[in-house]
Design a protein around this motif. Structure first.
Motif, short mmCIF file in Angstrom:
data_model
loop_
_atom_site.label_atom_id
_atom_site.label_comp_id
_atom_site.label_asym_id
_atom_site.label_seq_id
_atom_site.Cartn_x
_atom_site.Cartn_y
_atom_site.Cartn_z
N UNK A 95 5.25 -25.79 -12.31
CA UNK A 95 5.00 -26.12 -10.90
C UNK A 95 6.20 -26.84 -10.29
N UNK A 96 6.90 -27.63 -11.09
CA UNK A 96 8.12 -28.28 -10.58
C UNK A 96 9.17 -27.25 -10.20
N UNK A 97 9.28 -26.19 -11.00
CA UNK A 97 10.25 -25.13 -10.67
C UNK A 97 9.83 -24.39 -9.40
N UNK A 98 8.51 -24.21 -9.22
CA UNK A 98 8.03 -23.59 -7.97
C UNK A 98 8.37 -24.48 -6.78
N UNK A 99 8.21 -25.80 -6.94
CA UNK A 99 8.53 -26.73 -5.85
C UNK A 99 10.03 -26.68 -5.52
N UNK A 100 10.88 -26.58 -6.54
CA UNK A 100 12.31 -26.46 -6.28
C UNK A 100 12.64 -25.15 -5.57
N UNK A 123 12.32 -16.55 -6.57
CA UNK A 123 11.60 -17.29 -7.60
C UNK A 123 12.27 -17.14 -8.97
N UNK A 124 12.88 -15.97 -9.18
CA UNK A 124 13.56 -15.74 -10.45
C UNK A 124 14.74 -16.67 -10.68
N UNK A 177 6.07 -34.32 -4.68
CA UNK A 177 6.13 -32.98 -4.10
C UNK A 177 5.30 -31.98 -4.89
N UNK A 178 5.28 -32.11 -6.22
CA UNK A 178 4.50 -31.19 -7.05
C UNK A 178 3.01 -31.32 -6.75
N UNK A 179 2.55 -32.56 -6.49
CA UNK A 179 1.13 -32.77 -6.21
C UNK A 179 0.73 -32.23 -4.84
N UNK A 180 1.70 -32.02 -3.95
CA UNK A 180 1.40 -31.51 -2.61
C UNK A 180 1.25 -30.00 -2.57
N UNK A 181 1.56 -29.31 -3.66
CA UNK A 181 1.43 -27.85 -3.68
C UNK A 181 -0.04 -27.45 -3.64
N UNK A 210 2.55 -18.73 -1.91
CA UNK A 210 3.01 -19.98 -1.31
C UNK A 210 4.41 -19.84 -0.71
N UNK A 211 5.28 -19.12 -1.41
CA UNK A 211 6.63 -18.91 -0.88
C UNK A 211 6.61 -17.97 0.32
N UNK A 212 5.66 -17.02 0.33
CA UNK A 212 5.56 -16.08 1.46
C UNK A 212 5.20 -16.81 2.75
N UNK A 213 4.46 -17.91 2.64
CA UNK A 213 4.14 -18.69 3.84
C UNK A 213 5.38 -19.34 4.42
N UNK A 214 6.33 -19.67 3.59
CA UNK A 214 7.57 -20.29 4.07
C UNK A 214 8.54 -19.24 4.58
N UNK A 215 8.59 -18.08 3.89
CA UNK A 215 9.51 -16.99 4.26
C UNK A 215 8.69 -15.73 4.54
#
Length: 731
Positions: free
Chosen positions: A641-646, A619-620, A589-593, A602-607
């Motif tokens: 990046x793993x925390x961003x993926x989570x 994110x905090x 999943x981290x490599x797919x970011x 990136x999060x704005x695209x989801x929300x």
């Protein structure tokens, strides 16, 4: 006084054998002079009270003028004049009679003064002088492309076959000016396995690279090093050939032997030496040794016949690790070696490293791995390297004991200082009220106590000392160990991860049920192959924490795919609650970011409906704060990046978290925070991980995937590890 001063110098030299240019003070050794004929009637000097130098000069010039019991006024000692070493022809008339014994010392001192550039560093216990020589100035020529190091000139080179490393005064930093190590002591002994620990960003990887590339000045050239990091090998050769070609010395020796064997006039003596070298390197059994290493790391016979370029990134990393293990260097440097290994391979690697005769320096987030292999721990903290005997658990206990002791010492010192200050204030108030100046003596005494107050002993258990040695021409060299106050303990900021609470479901039964499910992948001809999983039955309720065990390739990821709906069963049924929402953290999943975007974008695209402050708040929860949220993901570390993926995974709060190897890029502090977040999560958790700490802390129930079956495991994680060691599948 002379005897005490000489004793101080002797102790200092004994403690610092390499400190050659120590500036000694002018000390006149007590030595009986032969009687001079012109001074026969002069009064003899008393042994317990020698005359001053002024009196000696007067006796030499005026002859017999001394009287018994006469004592002149005390005068200052004259400066010691020496011969100018820049002009050897200059007369030495300025050297006074009876002072010839100081001539050689004066020359040495003059030479010392010619070294114009000195680097002074206070290390608490003493004041050292590090001399960089006449032409090389501090800071010039000490930086390579991005980092450098500077050792004390008192470092003593190793001779013979000694393979231990002991570098004092190590200096390491970036060309931007940031300092990572300052006056540190790097010590690596053969037969020891060190765990290098420290917070993210302190410079652990930079230090390992400096050792591997020999950036550290005075690093012994005869010691071989191999550094295994996140660089992957490639090429069209099979894994065995790739590992073999990685041993440059062996391949070079083989090529030389082949050339000499084909030559008509071959040097038989040299050829015999090369044969002996091949025997020492184990050339005859090299391929078999490599095959055993690769199989221990999980390679099958089919994989050993494939080109390395056809393997995935994780398997290519194992080939890189196999190269280092086959070479058997004097110092093996491992940076997160367990990231791409399953539990069986990790256990094999632990046993293999214990058999190595050289030195091993490892950085790893896997505390169980560190507990199993390390004999010593190096703590990278505050630009110093501190050494602890024992593994991770022993180090953590010793550090906690030291911090507790520091807290008590700091509290006691603050109470004492408050008491002294209170008595001073009371005494001053009494003087102002009564006019009694006698109390001012108490004020001065207590004020002096405050100025000299500090720890009774150093960290090494020695008492503090304070003295000064006088050198030539009025200059003074301070060997000052002033007492210092104990610093207040500042706890490192803890990483806290929080999963959003799951939406409420007005249902108390199982929200996910698997009934008699089987699954098989289709073959090339379109027909279903052999079942990977057969007759699996299980159920998950909100709040359940399940851990899935199994060997590599047993079907764990297939089971997670069936639970999340990414795979459809070939037989049986899976019942899900109508409002069930699941979050699936896959290994890649981290490599797919998108690494060109920031975490915020990136999060704005989801929300897209959320405002920036709401996105930052989300994110905090995963410690992606401040500038980290706006920097491109390519600038972030793997753990960040793993925390961003989570964070993106939990953009829509799930009822069940499905985590497949979530610890690959995380450090030990973040792994502990992730465990706490999973335990406090009100929903369900399904976990697959090779990290034994996480598999011990999070799951309430363990399920074992073996032989196409998935059944509850009767036992804990320690029982499973022990069963793996005793099984035939363990190499």
């Amino acid at each position: 006084r002379a005897q005490v001063t000489q004793w101080i110098i002797t102790q200092w030299k004994a403690a610092h054998p390499g400190f050659k240019n120590f500036v000694e003070p002018k000390v006149e050794e007590k030595k009986e002079e032969p009687p001079v004929e012109e001074a026969k009637d002069a009064s003899p000097q008393r042994d317990d009270h020698p005359s001053s130098e002024k009196e000696e000069e007067a006796e030499e010039e005026e002859g017999e003028e001394g009287e018994d019991g006469e004592e002149g006024e005390e005068e200052e000692e004259p400066e010691l004049e020496v011969q100018d070493v820049d002009d050897p022809e200059a007369p030495a008339s300025n050297i006074k009679p009876g002072k010839q014994k100081y001539k050689d010392k004066g020359v040495a001192r003059k030479e010392l003064r010619r070294h114009k550039t000195r680097f002074h560093t206070g290390i608490g216990k003493a004041h050292k002088v590090f001399d960089f020589g006449e032409t090389e100035k501090a800071g010039d020529g000490d930086w390579d492309q991005f980092m450098g190091s500077q050792n004390s000139r008192f470092w003593r080179d190793f001779k013979g076959d000694k393979k231990d490393v002991s570098l004092k005064g190590v200096f390491l930093g970036y060309n931007t000016g940031s300092i990572l190590l300052e006056d540190a002591h790097l010590m690596l002994n053969q037969g020891y396995r060190y765990g290098l620990v420290g917070n993210n960003g302190v410079g652990k990887t930079t230090l390992m690279r400096a050792i591997a590339t020999r950036t550290l000045k005075f690093f012994p050239k005869h010691i071989s090093t191999v550094y295994v990091e996140q660089d992957m090998v490639g090429g069209e050769n099979d894994p065995i050939t790739t590992v073999l070609h990685g041993h440059k010395h062996l391949m070079k020796t083989r090529n030389l032997v082949e050339e000499l064997e084909q030559a008509d006039d071959a040097d038989q003596e040299k050829l015999s030496e090369l044969y002996s070298e091949l025997d020492r390197l184990g050339s005859d059994t090299a391929e078999n040794t490599i095959e055993g290493i690769l199989k221990g790391l999980g390679f099958t016979k089919k994989m050993l016949q494939q080109p390395v370029s056809a393997l995935s990134g994780g398997w290519r990393m194992r080939v890189t690790l196999a190269q280092a293990l086959f070479i058997q260097p004097d110092i093996l440097l491992l940076d997160e070696p367990t990231n791409h290994l399953d539990l069986t391979a990790i256990l094999w690697l632990e046993d293999f490293l214990k058999t190595m005769e050289g030195c091993v320096l490892v950085v790893s987030h896997d505390r169980a791995f560190l507990n199993a292999i390390t004999t010593h721990t190096i703590h990278f903290y505050k630009k110093r390297l501190k050494y602890y005997p024992g593994n991770w658990d022993v180090f953590m206990q010793a550090r906690e004991d030291a911090l507790q002791k520091q807290r008590h010492a700091h509290d006691w010192e603050q109470k004492q200082l408050a008491h002294f200050q209170s008595s001073i204030d009371k005494a001053r108030k009494h003087v102002r009220r009564t006019g009694d100046d006698k109390r001012l003596g108490l004020v001065a005494s207590r004020q002096k106590k405050i100025e000299n107050f500090g720890a009774e002993k150093t960290e090494d258990g020695k008492r503090w000392k304070k003295y000064c040695l006088r050198s030539f021409k009025g200059e003074e060299m301070h060997i000052d160990s002033y007492r210092v106050l104990t610093e207040a303990v500042k706890d490192d900021p803890k990483i806290v991860l929080k999963f959003p609470p799951p939406p409420q479901l007005l249902y108390k039964g199982p929200i996910l049920q698997v009934e008699d499910v089987s699954f098989a992948y289709p073959g090339e001809d379109g027909k279903l192959g052999k079942n990977v999983l057969s007759n699996v039955t299980l159920s998950i309720q909100q709040g359940n924490k399940l851990g899935v065990l199994g060997l590599n390739g047993a079907g764990k990821s297939t089971l997670l795919g069936l639970l999340t709906g990414t795979l459809e069963p070939t037989q049986g049924k899976i019942h899900r609650h109508g409002a069930l929402r699941m979050a699936y953290f896959q290994q890649n999943l981290v490599d797919l970011l998108n690494k060109d975007m920031s975490a915020l974008d990136s999060l704005h695209q989801i929300l897209p409906s959320l405002k920036e402050n709401e996105l930052r708040n989300h994110l905090g929860r995963f410690q992606v704060k401040g500038s980290l949220a706006t920097e491109p993901l390519s600038h972030l570390s793997g753990g960040q990046r793993s925390r961003v993926a989570l964070a993106e995974l939990c953009a829509h709060p799930p009822h069940i978290l499905v985590l497949d190897e979530p610890t690959n890029h995380l450090d030990s502090e973040t792994i502990e925070a992730l465990c706490n977040a999973c335990n406090s999560f009100a929903g369900g958790v399904v976990l697959v991980s090779h990290d034994r700490y996480m598999m011990t802390e999070v799951p309430d129930d363990l399920w074992l995937v073996k032989g196409g079956k998935c059944r509850p495991y009767e036992g804990d994680m320690e029982d499973y590890v022990e069963s793996l060691r005793n099984s035939k599948t363990f190499v």
